[in-house]
Design a protein around this motif. Structure first.
Motif, PDB file in Angstrom:
ATOM      1  N   ARG A  62       0.991  -1.234   0.065  1.00 40.32           N
ATOM      2  CA  ARG A  62      -0.078  -0.051  -0.143  1.00 40.32           C
ATOM      3  C   ARG A  62       0.765   1.325  -0.078  1.00 40.32           C
ATOM      4  O   ARG A  62       0.545   2.118  -0.769  1.00 40.32           O
ATOM      5  N   LEU A  63       1.922   1.289   0.804  1.00 41.87           N
ATOM      6  CA  LEU A  63       2.599   2.370   0.797  1.00 41.87           C
ATOM      7  C   LEU A  63       3.386   2.670  -0.337  1.00 41.87           C
ATOM      8  O   LEU A  63       3.685   3.927  -0.708  1.00 41.87           O
ATOM      9  N   MET A  64       3.754   1.713  -1.107  1.00 43.32           N
ATOM     10  CA  MET A  64       4.491   1.711  -2.541  1.00 43.32           C
ATOM     11  C   MET A  64       3.498   1.831  -3.415  1.00 43.32           C
ATOM     12  O   MET A  64       3.744   1.714  -4.707  1.00 43.32           O
ATOM     13  N   GLY A  65       2.127   2.274  -3.410  1.00 48.36           N
ATOM     14  CA  GLY A  65       1.309   2.094  -4.297  1.00 48.36           C
ATOM     15  C   GLY A  65       1.108   1.184  -5.320  1.00 48.36           C
ATOM     16  O   GLY A  65       0.776   1.014  -6.509  1.00 48.36           O
ATOM     17  N   ASN A  66       1.584  -0.128  -4.754  1.00 48.81           N
ATOM     18  CA  ASN A  66       1.641  -1.544  -5.512  1.00 48.81           C
ATOM     19  C   ASN A  66       2.579  -1.439  -6.828  1.00 48.81           C
ATOM     20  O   ASN A  66       2.204  -2.127  -7.648  1.00 48.81           O
ATOM     21  N   GLN A  67       3.405  -0.451  -6.712  1.00 52.31           N
ATOM     22  CA  GLN A  67       4.365  -0.328  -7.905  1.00 52.31           C
ATOM     23  C   GLN A  67       5.663  -1.230  -7.483  1.00 52.31           C
ATOM     24  O   GLN A  67       6.769  -0.558  -7.188  1.00 52.31           O
ATOM     25  N   VAL A  68       5.334  -2.555  -7.217  1.00 53.98           N
ATOM     26  CA  VAL A  68       6.419  -3.198  -6.804  1.00 53.98           C
ATOM     27  C   VAL A  68       6.557  -4.672  -7.697  1.00 53.98           C
ATOM     28  O   VAL A  68       5.705  -5.161  -8.083  1.00 53.98           O
ATOM     29  N   ASP A  69       7.927  -4.929  -8.051  1.00 54.77           N
ATOM     30  CA  ASP A  69       8.247  -6.078  -9.073  1.00 54.77           C
ATOM     31  C   ASP A  69       8.533  -7.338  -8.165  1.00 54.77           C
ATOM     32  O   ASP A  69       8.488  -8.360  -8.751  1.00 54.77           O
ATOM     33  N   ALA A  80       1.173  -9.657  -3.371  1.00 56.70           N
ATOM     34  CA  ALA A  80       2.497  -9.826  -3.836  1.00 56.70           C
ATOM     35  C   ALA A  80       2.854 -10.511  -5.140  1.00 56.70           C
ATOM     36  O   ALA A  80       2.156 -11.208  -5.593  1.00 56.70           O
ATOM     37  N   PRO A  81       3.494  -9.764  -5.958  1.00 56.55           N
ATOM     38  CA  PRO A  81       4.160 -10.373  -7.190  1.00 56.55           C
ATOM     39  C   PRO A  81       5.188 -11.463  -6.909  1.00 56.55           C
ATOM     40  O   PRO A  81       4.971 -12.357  -6.038  1.00 56.55           O
ATOM     41  N   VAL A  82       6.108 -11.497  -7.778  1.00 54.55           N
ATOM     42  CA  VAL A  82       7.359 -12.464  -7.502  1.00 54.55           C
ATOM     43  C   VAL A  82       8.019 -12.255  -5.993  1.00 54.55           C
ATOM     44  O   VAL A  82       8.103 -11.061  -5.639  1.00 54.55           O
ATOM     45  N   TRP A  83       8.459 -13.036  -5.432  1.00 60.03           N
ATOM     46  CA  TRP A  83       8.929 -13.106  -4.128  1.00 60.03           C
ATOM     47  C   TRP A  83      10.010 -13.980  -4.154  1.00 60.03           C
ATOM     48  O   TRP A  83      10.286 -14.928  -4.507  1.00 60.03           O
TER      49      TRP A  83
END
Length: 207
Positions: free
Chosen positions: A60-67, A96-99
Motif C-alpha cells: 500500500r505504501l508503495m502504491g502497489n508499484q512493486v516488482d 505480492a508479485p514475485v517473491w
C-alpha cells in the motif's frame, strides 16, 4: 526479470535491514539492479508483525508499484521448509508479485559467527587472543542459540573488565548490525546450506 527492479523488503526487525543490502548485491551479481524499499513498520501504527500484514502495508505504501518482495525470516527451531511454507502461505493471501525468501538457519547470527577476524575488529580489540568459542563451519547451523553465542564471543573478544565490560555488553545490537553490514558474501558463509539455498532462490527469480 527486467534489468531494474523495484522491490519491497520485509524483515523480522529493523536490526535485520542490512540484509536488504546483501540481497541487492546478490541480484546485482546476476545483472539485476534491485532497489529495495524498507518501510518503517516499527513506526507505523496498527501494522501487526506477521508477514502477511507487513507485506500488505508495504505494498500500500508503495502504491502497489512493486516488482519483487523479499522476505526475511529466521528458521529458528521449525526448520527452513516449514518457514518457507509459512512465508508462501502468507504471501498467497496478498497481492505480492514475485517473491524471494531469506531464511538463515537457525538464526541470522549463525552467518556472523564464521569471521573471527571481523568479530575481533568490531569488538574493538583486533589483536586480542582470547578464545571466542566459535563453532566450525559444519557445526554453526546446528548451534542452539547462535545469538547468545555471538553476544558471548563479542564480549570475550573485547577482553574488557568492570564498567567497560558492561558498556561493551550494551553495544551488542550495534555490533551485530555492523557484522551484518560487513558480511563477506564470498567468504565462509558461502559454504553454508542456508546461504547456498538463498543463492538458488535468487537465481530462480533473477533468471
Amino acid at each position: 526479470m527486467r534489468t531494474t527492479v523495484r522491490g519491497l523488503f520485509v524483515a523480522e526487525g529493523s536490526s535485520d535491514h542490512p540484509l536488504a543490502g546483501i540481497a541487492e548485491l546478490l541480484f546485482r551479481d546476476r545483472g539485476v539492479d534491485l532497489r529495495l524499499t524498507m518501510p518503517p513498520f516499527e513506526q507505523l501504527r496498527g501494522v501487526p508483525k506477521d508477514v502477511e500484514s507487513r507485506v500488505e502495508a508495504g505494498l500500500r505504501l508503495m502504491g502497489n508499484q512493486v516488482d519483487l518482495v523479499v522476505v526475511h525470516r529466521d528458521a529458528d527451531n521449525v526448520g527452513r521448509a516449514v518457514r518457507h511454507e509459512e512465508i508462501a502461505g502468507a504471501l498467497r493471501k496478498t497481492d505480492a508479485p514475485v517473491w524471494c525468501p531469506i531464511i538463515p538457519v537457525r538464526m541470522t547470527e549463525a552467518w556472523l559467527l564464521l569471521d573471527e577476524v571481523l568479530i575481533r575488529q568490531i569488538a574493538g580489540n583486533p589483536r586480542g587472543k582470547a578464545a571466542l568459542g566459535l563453532p566450525k563451519i559444519q557445526e554453526v547451523e546446528k548451534v542452539a542459540d547462535p545469538k547468545e553465542l555471538l553476544r558471548s564471543a563479542l564480549i570475550s573478544a573485547a577482553e574488557s573488565t568492570g564498567r567497560r565490560r558492561d558498556r561493551d555488553a550494551k553495544r551488542f545490537n550495534q555490533q551485530r548490525r555492523q557484522l551484518l553490514e560487513r558480511l563477506d558474501r564470498h567468504g565462509p558463509v558461502s559454504k553454508l546450506s542456508s546461504w547456498q539455498q538463498l543463492l538458488a532462490d535468487v537465481d530462480a527469480v533473477a533468471t
